[in-house]
Design a protein around this motif. Structure first.
Motif, PDB file in Angstrom:
ATOM      1  N   ARG A  71      -6.241  -3.264  -7.079  1.00 19.45           N
ATOM      2  CA  ARG A  71      -5.505  -4.161  -7.816  1.00 19.45           C
ATOM      3  C   ARG A  71      -3.779  -4.228  -7.591  1.00 19.45           C
ATOM      4  N   LEU A  72      -3.143  -3.213  -6.788  1.00 16.73           N
ATOM      5  CA  LEU A  72      -1.850  -3.196  -6.707  1.00 16.73           C
ATOM      6  C   LEU A  72      -1.643  -3.387  -5.035  1.00 16.73           C
ATOM      7  N   THR A  73      -2.611  -3.222  -4.083  1.00 13.40           N
ATOM      8  CA  THR A  73      -2.293  -3.156  -2.784  1.00 13.40           C
ATOM      9  C   THR A  73      -3.303  -3.500  -2.040  1.00 13.40           C
ATOM     10  N   SER A  74      -3.042  -3.996  -0.762  1.00 16.17           N
ATOM     11  CA  SER A  74      -3.975  -4.523   0.075  1.00 16.17           C
ATOM     12  C   SER A  74      -3.570  -4.451   1.676  1.00 16.17           C
ATOM     13  N   PRO A  75      -4.533  -4.787   2.462  1.00 18.20           N
ATOM     14  CA  PRO A  75      -3.978  -4.376   3.937  1.00 18.20           C
ATOM     15  C   PRO A  75      -2.657  -5.240   4.308  1.00 18.20           C
ATOM     16  N   GLY A  76      -1.492  -4.522   4.768  1.00 20.85           N
ATOM     17  CA  GLY A  76      -0.276  -5.245   5.089  1.00 20.85           C
ATOM     18  C   GLY A  76       0.607  -5.156   4.020  1.00 20.85           C
ATOM     19  N   HIS A  77       0.312  -4.810   2.702  1.00 18.44           N
ATOM     20  CA  HIS A  77       1.143  -5.117   1.544  1.00 18.44           C
ATOM     21  C   HIS A  77       2.408  -3.998   1.582  1.00 18.44           C
ATOM     22  N   ALA A  78       3.427  -4.359   1.095  1.00 19.98           N
ATOM     23  CA  ALA A  78       4.545  -3.675   0.974  1.00 19.98           C
ATOM     24  C   ALA A  78       4.688  -3.135  -0.543  1.00 19.98           C
ATOM     25  N   VAL A  79       4.342  -1.909  -0.705  1.00 17.03           N
ATOM     26  CA  VAL A  79       4.351  -1.408  -2.192  1.00 17.03           C
ATOM     27  C   VAL A  79       5.816  -1.585  -3.073  1.00 17.03           C
ATOM     28  N   THR A  80       5.963  -2.419  -4.012  1.00 20.03           N
ATOM     29  CA  THR A  80       6.992  -2.519  -4.636  1.00 20.03           C
ATOM     30  C   THR A  80       7.654  -1.560  -5.427  1.00 20.03           C
ATOM     31  N   ARG A  81       9.006  -1.561  -5.811  1.00 20.47           N
ATOM     32  CA  ARG A  81       9.581  -0.652  -6.545  1.00 20.47           C
ATOM     33  C   ARG A  81       8.819  -0.594  -8.099  1.00 20.47           C
ATOM     34  N   THR A  82       8.313  -1.644  -8.687  1.00 20.28           N
ATOM     35  CA  THR A  82       7.443  -1.711  -9.985  1.00 20.28           C
ATOM     36  C   THR A  82       6.224  -1.033  -9.697  1.00 20.28           C
ATOM     37  N   GLU A  83       5.710  -1.049  -8.381  1.00 18.69           N
ATOM     38  CA  GLU A  83       4.306  -0.553  -8.344  1.00 18.69           C
ATOM     39  C   GLU A  83       4.415   0.826  -7.719  1.00 18.69           C
ATOM     40  N   LYS A  84       5.369   1.517  -7.443  1.00 18.68           N
ATOM     41  CA  LYS A  84       5.470   2.753  -6.794  1.00 18.68           C
ATOM     42  C   LYS A  84       5.475   3.690  -8.029  1.00 18.68           C
ATOM     43  N   TYR A  85       4.607   4.896  -7.808  1.00 19.65           N
ATOM     44  CA  TYR A  85       4.332   5.816  -8.695  1.00 19.65           C
ATOM     45  C   TYR A  85       3.237   5.465  -9.730  1.00 19.65           C
ATOM     46  N   ARG A  86       2.753   4.085  -9.735  1.00 23.72           N
ATOM     47  CA  ARG A  86       1.696   3.891 -10.560  1.00 23.72           C
ATOM     48  C   ARG A  86       0.587   4.709 -10.191  1.00 23.72           C
ATOM     49  N   THR A  87      -0.189   4.906 -11.443  1.00 23.27           N
ATOM     50  CA  THR A  87      -1.375   5.782 -11.202  1.00 23.27           C
ATOM     51  C   THR A  87      -2.464   4.952 -10.940  1.00 23.27           C
ATOM     52  N   VAL A  88      -3.259   5.159  -9.794  1.00 21.91           N
ATOM     53  CA  VAL A  88      -4.418   4.469  -9.267  1.00 21.91           C
ATOM     54  C   VAL A  88      -5.656   5.262  -8.972  1.00 21.91           C
ATOM     55  N   THR A  89      -6.897   4.490  -8.709  1.00 23.81           N
ATOM     56  CA  THR A  89      -8.236   5.253  -8.672  1.00 23.81           C
ATOM     57  C   THR A  89      -8.642   4.596  -7.481  1.00 23.81           C
ATOM     58  N   ALA A  90      -9.333   5.258  -6.763  1.00 25.00           N
ATOM     59  CA  ALA A  90     -10.059   4.626  -5.482  1.00 25.00           C
ATOM     60  C   ALA A  90     -11.438   5.599  -5.336  1.00 25.00           C
ATOM     61  N   THR A  91     -12.455   4.748  -4.798  1.00 24.32           N
ATOM     62  CA  THR A  91     -13.855   5.548  -4.714  1.00 24.32           C
ATOM     63  C   THR A  91     -14.300   5.109  -3.276  1.00 24.32           C
ATOM     64  N   GLY A  92     -14.625   6.365  -2.561  1.00 23.03           N
ATOM     65  CA  GLY A  92     -15.024   6.148  -1.116  1.00 23.03           C
ATOM     66  C   GLY A  92     -15.468   7.601  -0.510  1.00 23.03           C
ATOM     67  N   THR A  93     -15.453   7.662   0.560  1.00 26.05           N
ATOM     68  CA  THR A  93     -15.630   8.846   1.210  1.00 26.05           C
ATOM     69  C   THR A  93     -14.802   9.229   2.057  1.00 26.05           C
ATOM     70  N   PHE A  94     -14.008  10.833   1.915  1.00 26.14           N
ATOM     71  CA  PHE A  94     -13.261  11.121   2.902  1.00 26.14           C
ATOM     72  C   PHE A  94     -13.755  11.087   4.158  1.00 26.14           C
TER      73      PHE A  94
END
Length: 276
Positions: A71-94
């Protein structure tokens, strides 16, 4: 001579010493100090406002409700100051087979070691870079260290979203020719080229699930910067600026007093009658 003119000449004579080389240099130095200190005060005010704004952004981000990372980032996206440090979740396989370590990173005790950067392959095939935490640099740093394995299988990760690292922002030089699977900066564009995959912009500092056995050591919260200290420095510089003319005038008055006392002490010797 008119009394007013006489008093004027006497007053001017009292301050003639201000035209001496020593006093001209001192006066010019004092004049230069005042605007310099005022500017330093404004610089500290700017730093105070910057740090206060940064602290407010970080606090708001850390206390915001967790959201899915895409919801906050995607391939090639530059994380903004307001997005930085936001708590996010992701589901996948290491994918530990393609993880790398980030050199010259310190622990909470300022011990130098590595950060462990492991790709998390999401359900749609995109990749999220996850900084799993810090490990000590036991042994030679040219060798790839032993790293505790991440959770196997499908895993949901929670963490703080961070922007790609650059030399300009971090001060860390991006050294080339490093040993295999070692990097200096975490950069999603470079990792996308290395992995040959679509990598989400930025990366995540993992906060959950907690590592098994206590390693890697999770990265602590960013904390707040000491903005009140800059505010105190701001007031201090402006007080110094106000004190300069006061100090200069005190020196002038003392010089006048010393000269008058010296003249008074010499006068009796000059006017004393000659013994017959």
């Amino acid at each position: 001579m008119h009394p007013t003119a006489r008093r004027y000449r006497r007053g001017v004579h009292r301050y003639r010493f201000l035209l001496t080389r020593q006093w001209v240099i001192l006066t010019l130095f004092a004049i230069a100090l005042i605007p310099t200190m005022i500017r330093l005060g404004f610089w500290q005010q700017h730093r105070y406002e910057e740090r206060t704004a940064r602290n407010d952004l970080v606090s708001a981000a850390l206390h915001a409700k967790p959201v899915p990372v895409e919801r906050l980032t995607s391939p090639g996206h530059a994380v903004t100051r307001t997005e930085k440090y936001r708590t996010v979740t992701a589901t996948g396989t290491f994918d530990p087979s393609r993880e790398v370590v980030v050199r010259r990173r310190t622990s909470s005790d300022d011990e130098v070691g590595f950060h462990v950067l492991t790709p998390l392959v999401l359900t749609d095939g995109k990749v999220l870079l996850v900084n799993r935490g810090w490990i000590p640099a036991n042994g030679v740093q040219t060798a790839f260290p032993e790293i505790p394995a991440p959770p196997a299988g499908r895993t949901t990760v929670t963490g703080r979203l961070k922007a790609d690292e650059t030399t300009a922002a971090s001060g860390i030089k991006n050294v080339k020719g490093l040993p295999d699977r070692q990097i200096m900066l975490i950069n999603s564009a470079e990792e996308a080229r290395r992995l040959g995959a679509k990598v989400l912009g930025g990366y995540v500092e993992q906060t959950a699930p907690e590592p098994r056995g206590g390693s890697p050591e999770q990265i602590s919260d960013p904390g707040s910067e000491d903005a009140p200290l800059n505010y105190a420095y701001m007031i201090q510089w402006w007080l110094f600026a106000a004190a300069v003319p006061v100090g200069w005038w005190s020196l002038v008055r003392r010089e006048i007093r010393d000269r008058e006392e010296t003249a008074a002490a010499e006068t009796p010797e000059k006017t004393a009658p000659t013994a017959v």
